[in-house]
Design a protein around this motif. Structure first.
Motif, short mmCIF file in Angstrom:
data_model
loop_
_atom_site.label_atom_id
_atom_site.label_comp_id
_atom_site.label_asym_id
_atom_site.label_seq_id
_atom_site.Cartn_x
_atom_site.Cartn_y
_atom_site.Cartn_z
N ALA A 180 -30.79 15.15 -9.38
CA ALA A 180 -31.33 13.80 -9.52
C ALA A 180 -32.37 13.52 -8.44
O ALA A 180 -33.44 12.94 -8.72
N GLY A 181 -32.10 13.94 -7.21
CA GLY A 181 -33.06 13.72 -6.12
C GLY A 181 -34.37 14.43 -6.36
O GLY A 181 -35.45 13.87 -6.15
N PHE A 217 -36.28 12.69 -9.38
CA PHE A 217 -36.95 11.47 -8.95
C PHE A 217 -38.16 11.79 -8.08
O PHE A 217 -39.21 11.13 -8.17
N MET A 234 -41.04 12.88 -10.28
CA MET A 234 -41.64 11.73 -10.96
C MET A 234 -42.47 10.87 -10.02
O MET A 234 -43.57 10.43 -10.36
N LEU A 235 -41.97 10.66 -8.82
CA LEU A 235 -42.67 9.82 -7.86
C LEU A 235 -43.82 10.54 -7.18
O LEU A 235 -44.58 9.92 -6.42
N ARG A 278 -41.96 4.15 -5.20
CA ARG A 278 -41.31 4.92 -4.15
C ARG A 278 -40.40 4.04 -3.30
O ARG A 278 -39.27 4.41 -2.97
N TYR A 283 -37.23 2.97 -5.34
CA TYR A 283 -36.21 3.99 -5.50
C TYR A 283 -35.53 4.34 -4.18
O TYR A 283 -34.37 4.75 -4.17
N TYR A 284 -36.24 4.18 -3.07
CA TYR A 284 -35.66 4.52 -1.77
C TYR A 284 -34.81 3.39 -1.19
O TYR A 284 -33.80 3.64 -0.53
N LEU A 329 -26.41 7.44 -7.60
CA LEU A 329 -27.78 7.09 -8.02
C LEU A 329 -28.45 6.13 -7.06
O LEU A 329 -29.68 6.11 -6.94
N THR A 330 -27.67 5.29 -6.39
CA THR A 330 -28.24 4.35 -5.42
C THR A 330 -28.20 4.91 -4.00
O THR A 330 -28.55 4.19 -3.06
N MET A 372 -34.24 12.30 -1.95
CA MET A 372 -35.47 12.20 -2.71
C MET A 372 -36.70 12.22 -1.80
O MET A 372 -37.69 12.92 -2.09
#
Length: 303
Positions: free
Chosen positions: A93-94, A97, A100-101, A112, A115-116, A172-173, A179
């Motif tokens: 997942a990291g 993401f 994508m970013l 960015r 998501y961070y 996820l959070t 990431m």
């Protein structure tokens, strides 16, 4: 010449003094709040200590009792199950993401930051948020599944089969740090290799597998080790949401250690638990480093 040497040596002494002055707060903090407690816990692990009375030396009794403790094996099994699920999930997942970013799109800085940001929020707040989102009775997630797909969502934290996957989903959070490290490594990739691969007709997926992954493999190893260490120390989610339930399926090792130390005040036994956890984490770290020798590539220097 002698005068110059004396001048240099005096300047060096001044620099050393300045160094120790500036680093002294960290040294003092480490000795009193990290190093000292570590040594104290090692001593206490060989004693019976309940905080009120002085510790009494018992030798290896705490460790022998621990290895015959059913809760020790149960908590370790539950924690291992969480580690097996959480580490791959965090890394995949990291990295996803981060990829994508790393794309050049409008509002890149905003996405960015968005998501961070959740990764710096208090773990207690995040636990309360997810306990509300995944509540089987009035949670948003189950409400969404029912309204749009006509299906009843799972029990999430109240079902022994889904409680660990639910804990993993909460990550996820919390993958912002992972990431960001991946994102930094992706931004330093050599463009000439991708240009050559495009000329050869390599697809984006092949470029990712054959170029991106090998070059950032040291970063993948680092994030994997950090994720293993963090996963073995999971505590807040279970303490806030499930209290170790249902059916002891979220009774993680550190939660057991906490109950032993601050619920039963068996500090000697808890210290033994802590050192067993240290040995387990250290062993997995060394095993990861050994297993990665043929998988991690360090030869590319960017020149």
């Amino acid at each position: 010449m002698v005068g110059n040497k004396r001048k240099r040596s005096s300047e060096k002494i001044k620099e050393e003094r300045a160094f120790w002055i500036f680093i002294s707060p960290w040294v003092i903090g480490f000795v009193f709040f990290v190093g000292g407690p570590i040594i104290a816990s090692l001593f206490l692990s060989f004693t019976e200590y309940n905080v009120i009375e002085p510790p009494s030396f018992t030798g290896m009794k705490n460790f022998s009792t621990l290895f015959n403790d059913k809760l020790f094996y149960k908590s370790l099994t539950v924690t291992a199950y969480y580690v097996v699920l959480n580490v791959p999930f965090t890394i995949i997942a990291g990295l996803a993401f981060a990829v994508m970013l790393n794309q050049k799109v409008k509002g890149q800085a905003f996405f960015r930051t968005m998501y961070y940001a959740p990764s710096v929020i208090s773990g207690v707040s995040v636990a309360f948020l997810w306990s509300w989102l995944l509540n089987p009775d009035f949670g948003i997630v189950n409400g969404f599944l029912n309204d749009f797909f006509g299906i009843d969502g799972p029990g999430w934290f109240t079902d022994s089969k889904t409680v660990i996957p639910s804990m993993v989903l909460m990550q996820l959070t919390g993958i912002g740090g992972t990431m960001v490290i991946f994102l930094a490594s992706l931004q330093s990739l050599p463009t000439e290799l991708y240009e050559a691969a495009e000329i050869d007709g390599a697809s984006r997926w092949k470029q990712f597998i054959k170029i991106t992954v090998p070059i950032i493999s040291p970063v993948i190893l680092f994030n994997s080790i950090m994720s293993i260490i963090a996963s073995f120390q999971i505590f807040t989610q279970a303490y806030i949401i499930t209290k170790g339930g249902p059916d002891w399926m979220s009774y993680f090792y550190v939660l057991y250690l906490f109950d032993t130390a601050f619920g039963q005040f068996r500090m000697g036994y808890a210290s033994a638990q802590a050192w067993i956890l240290f040995i387990i984490i250290f062993s997995f770290t060394m095993l990861s480093l050994w297993a990665s020798r043929k998988l991690v590539h360090y030869e590319y220097d960017g020149k």
